[in-house]
Design a protein around this motif. Structure first.
Motif, PDB file in Angstrom:
ATOM      1  N   THR A 169       0.830  -1.201   0.000  1.00 14.89           N
ATOM      2  CA  THR A 169       0.000   0.000   0.000  1.00 14.89           C
ATOM      3  C   THR A 169       0.865   1.252   0.000  1.00 14.89           C
ATOM      4  O   THR A 169       0.607   2.200  -0.745  1.00 14.89           O
ATOM      5  CB  THR A 169      -0.911   0.024   1.239  1.00 14.89           C
ATOM      6  N   TYR A 191       1.024   4.061  -2.903  1.00 11.40           N
ATOM      7  CA  TYR A 191       0.764   5.461  -2.552  1.00 11.40           C
ATOM      8  C   TYR A 191       1.876   6.359  -3.085  1.00 11.40           C
ATOM      9  O   TYR A 191       1.621   7.363  -3.753  1.00 11.40           O
ATOM     10  CB  TYR A 191       0.657   5.553  -1.031  1.00 11.40           C
ATOM     11  N   PHE A 250      -9.213   3.354   1.220  1.00  7.81           N
ATOM     12  CA  PHE A 250      -8.624   4.380   0.366  1.00  7.81           C
ATOM     13  C   PHE A 250      -9.716   5.215  -0.301  1.00  7.81           C
ATOM     14  O   PHE A 250      -9.647   6.433  -0.359  1.00  7.81           O
ATOM     15  CB  PHE A 250      -7.730   3.734  -0.694  1.00  7.81           C
ATOM     16  N   GLY A 270      -2.342   9.835   3.168  1.00  5.41           N
ATOM     17  CA  GLY A 270      -1.168   9.307   3.844  1.00  5.41           C
ATOM     18  C   GLY A 270      -1.457   9.032   5.314  1.00  5.41           C
ATOM     19  O   GLY A 270      -1.038   8.001   5.856  1.00  5.41           O
ATOM     20  N   ILE A 312      -3.229   5.661   5.914  1.00  5.63           N
ATOM     21  CA  ILE A 312      -2.688   4.374   5.443  1.00  5.63           C
ATOM     22  C   ILE A 312      -2.493   3.385   6.586  1.00  5.63           C
ATOM     23  O   ILE A 312      -3.046   2.276   6.573  1.00  5.63           O
ATOM     24  CB  ILE A 312      -1.340   4.573   4.719  1.00  5.63           C
TER      25      ILE A 312
END
Lengths: 319, 396
Positions: free
Chosen positions: A56, A60, B309, B377, B380
């Motif tokens: 992930t 990202y 997400f 971010g 996450i």
């Protein structure tokens, strides 16, 4: 050091990337050492979970890296207004001794991260996670490259001196310049064009016959020769100026930002080409990569060929 | 398993998941929107003022020459004009008489500009003015034209029809207000007083053989730097400023100001990062159970991460859009109360002007990079933690 809002934004995002990438790096080391799919220990089970976190994080970073790279080039273009002598990004890049390396490693990192993702995509679709160990070993290498990129970027932004006069692209990319670029431009254009179109032809042949690895290798050749011919020949037709060889100026508004399209096509084409080689090496289905690579490379070839052709039709002469 | 395209069912699921935890998400949305709005406002204001200043600079002549002695500016001899006009490529040379007059009662500075009726003017707006108004007549009546801001200040101090200037020798000079002078560019005309050159010399104490500075017009913009060098060579005691120098220094000032703001803003961005991290880490038992059920019916960790997400992207992107719209409203419709003072400086007379509407993709891109990725971010690691909970533990 320039306290430009753009520069600060880039630095803020990259520090965020740095934190995440470091977390991913430590997990990767653990996985690279202890990963064993056949074990059913608690440890292995935890590693499996952590591998999701790493992918992930990398996803990202990669997804943001591409627009951020374009933004980086755009920022360099903007800084060029502030630095005496620079008229486009190339002046800023050569303003410090780090610029060229930074640009190269930035590009390289995008390819590496992209390849990582395509391996990872294959990996998690299979039940036995066959590539997990490989992909985390690859990430350890990618992390080192990424850190080099960050250090170079920091060095570059902190050593740009607004008051120093730098060279404009007109002198950097001229046939009289005493550098590799000067040598490249002095190569006869007809030779260069022949090589360019032969390479393109090779791409089609290897696509047709699916020769293992050769397609990927031709792609590496193709991107090299594309950039050289872009600087030496096609660029001059975009500018309609026989002496202007800069590969950055056509990213600007005056040329309708065409450079972004050119480089995007070239990137997708060559990336898929390389990817086909990796897929072949792993023994996976590579037909999609072959197809994408061919489509985008052909679009690139058509686009750059159009410039001289249209120029010739309009004016009846070559530059 | 579907391929990695946008999965509409998953999107719908995310929206519903967001709506289920309304209170929590709305508060985050609000804070984030305000942060984005604050950030965007700073950029919009700085861009607009920079644009305004640039259009002022555009109307100026290409080169300005000041005399410098010991690092300080002095009046310059008028006869230097003759030498400068002899340089090839120079279109015209004008000696300007102007200066600041400090009005102690109100604590403001007026800019006094002396105008010679039968000379070429250095700016087209002044040129138009001399065609309409005869400054010789103004001189005969010892009167002047003032900017709107100046008029208001004078009125507030009961100078409705005239104003008493204190000359350098301490004597008074009475000047009648003949009218109000308007310009398209409010930023510069607000604090201006126009009068004949002789009156201006008297008030500012400039002798007839001197001028405040000399401006040079150059027809071909490519020759500017060469001509500037030549002037510097003839008169080493001068400071030669070109239009590009001015533009770059304006740009540096504004980039510096918004950069400094951004550097400070990083702190609030970091705080926000922690808030989001904290909020999304604290899962209540219902959310935990939900994830447990999803895992039990066959979702993989990756699917849940993807869903999280989507959630983060929806929230942050909506905040981004709302924040930008809010900032547009605040800056261009409300005219940015409070925040604009960061950029404007302290002069009381410089205030009332409209910010011109400037919106470029570049600014929107910076704001985007500083908002959406930061939010995603921050989610996450919490999202990963939630998705990798042990199923049996959660459902139990």
């Amino acid at each position: 050091m320039i306290l430009l809002p753009e520069v600060i934004s880039i630095l803020i995002l990259n520090s965020l990337f740095f934190i995440f990438a470091t977390i991913a790096f430590f997990i990767s080391i653990k996985i690279a050492i202890y990963w064993d799919f056949n074990k059913s220990t608690k440890e292995q089970y935890r590693l499996e979970k952590e591998s999701f976190l790493v992918s992930t994080i990398i996803k990202y970073i990669f997804i943001l890296k591409i627009p951020l790279f374009l933004f980086f080039i755009f920022t360099l273009d903007k800084i060029s207004d502030l630095i005496t002598g620079a008229m486009c990004a190339s002046g800023v890049i050569t303003a410090t001794s780090y610029g060229v390396y930074l640009l190269t490693i930035k590009l390289l990192n995008i390819y590496i991260f992209g390849l990582w993702l395509s391996i990872s995509y294959l990996d998690i679709r299979r039940e036995d996670l066959p590539y997990t160990k490989i992909k985390f070993e690859l990430f350890i290498v990618a992390y080192i490259f990424f850190i080099i990129e960050l250090i170079l970027m920091w060095l570059m932004f902190s050593s740009i001196d607004i008051d120093k006069i730098v060279s404009c692209c007109g002198t950097l990319f001229s046939s009289s310049s005493n550098s590799t670029i000067g040598d490249i431009i002095r190569i006869k254009q007809s030779t260069l064009l022949t090589i360019f179109y032969i390479t393109s032809l090779l791409l089609f042949i290897f696509y047709r016959y699916r020769v293992k690895y050769l397609f990927a290798i031709t792609n590496i050749l193709f991107i090299t020769i594309s950039i050289i011919s872009l600087i030496s020949f096609f660029g001059t037709y975009i500018y309609e100026l026989p002496t202007h060889h800069c590969p950055f100026c056509f990213l600007q508004k005056d040329y309708y930002y065409i450079g972004y399209l050119i480089y995007t096509l070239l990137f997708i084409g060559s990336f898929s080409g390389l990817n086909s080689g990796v897929m072949e090496a792993l023994g996976e289905d590579a037909s999609k990569s072959y197809r994408y690579s061919l489509i985008f490379n052909s679009l690139y070839i058509v686009l750059v060929t159009l410039y001289p052709t249209i120029y010739y039709i309009k004016n009846g002469v070559w530059l | 398993m579907k391929k990695s395209k946008i999965n509409l069912y998953l999107l719908e699921f995310s929206i519903n998941a967001l709506l289920r935890a309304k209170a929590k998400n709305i508060s985050i949305l609000l804070i984030f929107t305000l942060l984005v709005a604050l950030l965007s406002s700073i950029f919009f204001i700085s861009n607009s003022i920079r644009y305004e200043l640039n259009s002022v600079v555009d109307t100026l002549p290409e080169i300005i020459i000041q005399k410098v002695k010991g690092g300080r500016e002095y009046d310059i001899e008028i006869d230097r004009v003759d030498d400068i006009i002899a340089i090839n490529g120079v279109k015209s040379v004008i000696a300007r008489v102007w200066g600041y007059y400090y009005f102690a009662n109100a604590g403001v500075n007026f800019s006094i500009i002396g105008i010679n009726q039968y000379e070429e003017q250095y700016k087209s707006s002044l040129e138009r003015l001399t065609n309409r108004v005869d400054f010789d007549t103004l001189e005969a009546n010892s009167s002047m034209l003032v900017g709107i801001g100046v008029r208001d200040i004078m009125k507030r101090n009961y100078y409705n029809r005239y104003f008493n200037f204190i000359k350098p020798n301490g004597k008074l000079k009475k000047m009648t207000i003949a009218g109000v002078f308007r310009d398209d560019i409010l930023l510069e005309s607000n604090d201006i007083i126009l009068m004949s050159q002789r009156d201006a010399r008297e008030i500012l104490g400039i002798s007839p053989s001197m001028a405040t500075d000399i401006v040079v017009k150059v027809a071909n913009p490519k020759e500017v730097s060469t001509i500037a060098e030549k002037i510097k060579f003839i008169y080493p005691d001068t400071r030669v400023v070109t239009k590009d120098d001015l533009k770059i220094s304006y740009r540096n000032i504004f980039d510096y100001k918004s950069g400094l703001f951004l550097a400070l803003f990083t702190i609030s961005l970091f705080t926000f990062f922690m808030i989001v991290y904290d909020k999304s880490s604290g899962l209540n038992s219902q959310e935990k159970q939900e994830i447990g059920v999803l895992r039990a019916v066959g979702w993989s960790i990756d699917d849940i991460l993807k869903e999280k997400f989507y959630e983060a992207f929806i929230i942050s992107f909506i905040s981004y859009l709302l924040g930008v719209i809010l900032a547009l409203f605040y800056v261009y419709i409300l005219n940015a109360p409070l925040l604009r003072y960061i950029f404007e400086g302290y002069s009381k007379l410089k205030t009332p002007f409209e910010l011109p509407f400037i919106l470029d993709i570049e600014t929107l891109a910076i704001i985007f990079f500083l908002s959406v990725p930061i939010y995603i971010g921050a989610t996450i690691i919490p999202a990963w933690r939630a998705s990798s909970l042990d199923v049996d533990e959660v459902i139990r």
